[in-house]
Write a protein that holds these residues in place. Sequence first.
Motif, PDB file in Angstrom:
ATOM      1  N   ASP A 249      45.849 -88.111  21.930  1.00  0.00           N
ATOM      2  CA  ASP A 249      45.747 -86.721  22.402  1.00  0.00           C
ATOM      3  C   ASP A 249      45.067 -85.780  21.417  1.00  0.00           C
ATOM      4  OD1 ASP A 249      49.070 -85.238  21.995  1.00  0.00           O
ATOM      5  OD2 ASP A 249      47.680 -86.082  20.566  1.00  0.00           O
TER       6      ASP A 249
ATOM      7  N   ARG B  70      41.033 -80.593  34.146  1.00  0.00           N
ATOM      8  CA  ARG B  70      42.255 -81.011  33.467  1.00  0.00           C
ATOM      9  C   ARG B  70      41.931 -81.463  32.047  1.00  0.00           C
ATOM     10  NH1 ARG B  70      46.345 -82.508  37.017  1.00  0.00           N
ATOM     11  NH2 ARG B  70      46.305 -80.884  38.593  1.00  0.00           N
TER      12      ARG B  70
ATOM     13  N   ARG C 275      42.501 -87.170  30.217  1.00  0.00           N
ATOM     14  CA  ARG C 275      43.480 -88.221  29.922  1.00  0.00           C
ATOM     15  C   ARG C 275      43.160 -89.459  30.763  1.00  0.00           C
ATOM     16  NH1 ARG C 275      49.491 -86.178  30.353  1.00  0.00           N
ATOM     17  NH2 ARG C 275      49.805 -88.218  29.404  1.00  0.00           N
TER      18      ARG C 275
ATOM     19  N   PHE D 159      46.067 -91.951  31.349  1.00  0.00           N
ATOM     20  CA  PHE D 159      47.096 -91.411  32.236  1.00  0.00           C
ATOM     21  C   PHE D 159      46.613 -91.482  33.682  1.00  0.00           C
ATOM     22  CE2 PHE D 159      49.149 -87.574  34.228  1.00  0.00           C
ATOM     23  CZ  PHE D 159      50.453 -88.028  34.176  1.00  0.00           C
TER      24      PHE D 159
ATOM     25  N   ALA E  12      53.644 -85.837  29.516  1.00  0.00           N
ATOM     26  CA  ALA E  12      52.947 -84.670  30.055  1.00  0.00           C
ATOM     27  C   ALA E  12      53.224 -83.438  29.238  1.00  0.00           C
ATOM     28  CB  ALA E  12      53.379 -84.433  31.500  1.00  0.00           C
ATOM     29  N   ARG E  13      52.184 -82.772  28.820  1.00  0.00           N
ATOM     30  CA  ARG E  13      52.301 -81.454  28.214  1.00  0.00           C
ATOM     31  C   ARG E  13      51.885 -80.400  29.221  1.00  0.00           C
ATOM     32  NH1 ARG E  13      52.979 -80.391  22.358  1.00  0.00           N
ATOM     33  NH2 ARG E  13      54.852 -81.612  22.147  1.00  0.00           N
ATOM     34  N   ASP E  14      50.981 -80.784  30.080  1.00  0.00           N
ATOM     35  CA  ASP E  14      50.491 -79.868  31.108  1.00  0.00           C
ATOM     36  C   ASP E  14      51.358 -80.036  32.357  1.00  0.00           C
ATOM     37  OD1 ASP E  14      49.122 -78.604  33.189  1.00  0.00           O
ATOM     38  OD2 ASP E  14      47.164 -79.039  32.313  1.00  0.00           O
TER      39      ASP E  14
ATOM     40  N   ASP F   9      49.988 -82.122  35.108  1.00  0.00           N
ATOM     41  CA  ASP F   9      50.025 -83.576  34.940  1.00  0.00           C
ATOM     42  C   ASP F   9      51.369 -84.120  35.424  1.00  0.00           C
ATOM     43  OD1 ASP F   9      47.497 -83.734  33.927  1.00  0.00           O
ATOM     44  OD2 ASP F   9      48.099 -83.866  31.815  1.00  0.00           O
ATOM     45  N   LEU F  10      52.445 -83.396  35.074  1.00  0.00           N
ATOM     46  CA  LEU F  10      53.767 -83.841  35.510  1.00  0.00           C
ATOM     47  C   LEU F  10      53.850 -83.842  37.035  1.00  0.00           C
ATOM     48  CD1 LEU F  10      56.740 -84.640  34.888  1.00  0.00           C
ATOM     49  CD2 LEU F  10      57.267 -82.202  35.040  1.00  0.00           C
TER      50      LEU F  10
ATOM     51  N   LEU G  49      52.266 -86.812  38.412  1.00  0.00           N
ATOM     52  CA  LEU G  49      53.103 -87.993  38.231  1.00  0.00           C
ATOM     53  C   LEU G  49      54.242 -88.001  39.263  1.00  0.00           C
ATOM     54  CD1 LEU G  49      53.872 -90.533  36.528  1.00  0.00           C
ATOM     55  CD2 LEU G  49      55.297 -89.014  35.143  1.00  0.00           C
TER      56      LEU G  49
ATOM     57  N   VAL H  24      58.951 -79.850  30.457  1.00  0.00           N
ATOM     58  CA  VAL H  24      57.512 -79.697  30.235  1.00  0.00           C
ATOM     59  C   VAL H  24      57.158 -78.228  30.002  1.00  0.00           C
ATOM     60  CG1 VAL H  24      55.248 -79.840  31.337  1.00  0.00           C
ATOM     61  CG2 VAL H  24      56.782 -81.789  31.397  1.00  0.00           C
TER      62      VAL H  24
ATOM     63  N   ASN I  28      55.433 -77.042  26.586  1.00  0.00           N
ATOM     64  CA  ASN I  28      54.202 -76.292  26.663  1.00  0.00           C
ATOM     65  C   ASN I  28      54.291 -75.035  25.795  1.00  0.00           C
ATOM     66  OD1 ASN I  28      51.728 -76.445  27.789  1.00  0.00           O
ATOM     67  ND2 ASN I  28      52.240 -75.260  29.602  1.00  0.00           N
TER      68      ASN I  28
END
Length: 486
Positions: free
Chosen positions: A50, A69, A72, A75, A99-101, A104-105, A108, A141, A145
């Motif tokens: 990252d 985005r 990644r 991912f 996931a930091r964003d 993204d979570l 998922l 998350v 963040n």
Amino acid sequence: MKTATRAGLLVRISDDREGQGAGVGRQQADAQALADRLGWPVVEIFTENDTSAYKRKRVTKADGTIEMRVDRPEFRRLLALIESGQIDGLVAYHLDRVARDPRDLEDLIDVVERARIPVESVTGSLRLATDSDITMARIGVAIANQSSRDASRRIRRKHEELATSGQFNGGGARRYGYERDGVTINEEEADVIRTCAGRVLAGESVSSICRDLDLQLILPVRAQRWSSRSLTDILRSPRIAGLRVHHGEVVGDAAWPAIVDRSTHEALMATLHARARGQNRPVLARWLNMLLWCGKCGHHLSSSSLGGDRAFRYWCNSQRDGCGGVAIQGPRTEAYVEAEVVGYLGRPDVIAALARGRSSDASQATRHDIEADEFQLRQLSRMWAERQITLDEYAEARGIIEQRIKSAKSSLLAVVPLHVRNVLASAEVGTTWTALTPAAKRDVARTVLGSQGLMGWTVAPATSGGPRRFDPSRLSLRQDGGVHDV
Ligand SMILES: [Zn+2]
């Protein structure tokens, strides 16, 4: 529990500025060990780097749409393989490795819900099996963040621990209401706080209370006189309700005793907050504004001065869209309506209706929200006790939820003013009523009338003698919904 036959491992190399992440080797070993314990055969390891965490580029999502985005590729490849069924279980090290964003979570979560695959993580911070797992992941998350931008995180840790264990944090000036040790109540000052709280809740302005305290030669801790700011700070402080605060958020019960109870504290917060935002202004000269209605055009009457303090009238103000055709003498009308309201307050059926509270749909929904949030708080503390989340995450998530509960509770309180409960609880209703400020009188009158399906009084045009001569037969009760019997 659902099991996997072709699991994927997700590990992430971080530049690790916070100095608390596990190296990629250990992450992988720990994740592999967890997969072994679960009996999930690992078919693929996804290793992310990252260092480019802030570079964004176009990504194609599983449903074919394109968004900007963080780049990644591993991912995205993992999500695609879950979508296509080639991976049917996911083991990660920790939520923040996944996931930091928040988006993204969400990607998922979408993929996992569609494919119905189990997800586990070494630290227990990521599980997506139930709604509450998903909520926790979202909170986690959101917090990660936030805290990735926070450089002083570790310095705060000690304070956080003190905060969560409810001890006095020491340092600084003595707090009004408490002795220098911060935990022993100063009874004399505590009485002042309770009195001031009662006066604020009855509708008095903070600045008028300050003037009064100065006149009585009651001194604050250090200054020679009170300011609205210093008194407001004391009255809004969760400290006086025995609550420990950290970074402006309540983090739990304190080790010191409370000066006011919780419900008083909540009411103070709601009242002072509303005033700061310009609502429920304490200075309301005439409390019948919005309670009297024009018998000619249906507009509400407003007060206007005829010069001098006692000379005023309520009239259908033509400069405020009224017809200008109806006016009634002020002081006598107030006295008449006052007697009516006090009469209502003495009636058992009215008291019963008020005690039931206004169970409107809105307040019902708010109560439901509060219950859900309180449930989430209990779950959160369980997760913390079981070391599924860190102290930082616990304290911050708790702050977010408690903030939400706090604002929900103030909206409930706005529905049933505390003055009403105070008036009803007093031994001599009439005397208590007389002592109320105009704003509090209006609140009480509206609540009492509202419980009976009434909005106020319709004022019929004057027949003889002009508006200065008071004729009570011109006043008739007005039903909720605008139907008025003139
Ligand atoms: Zn009118």
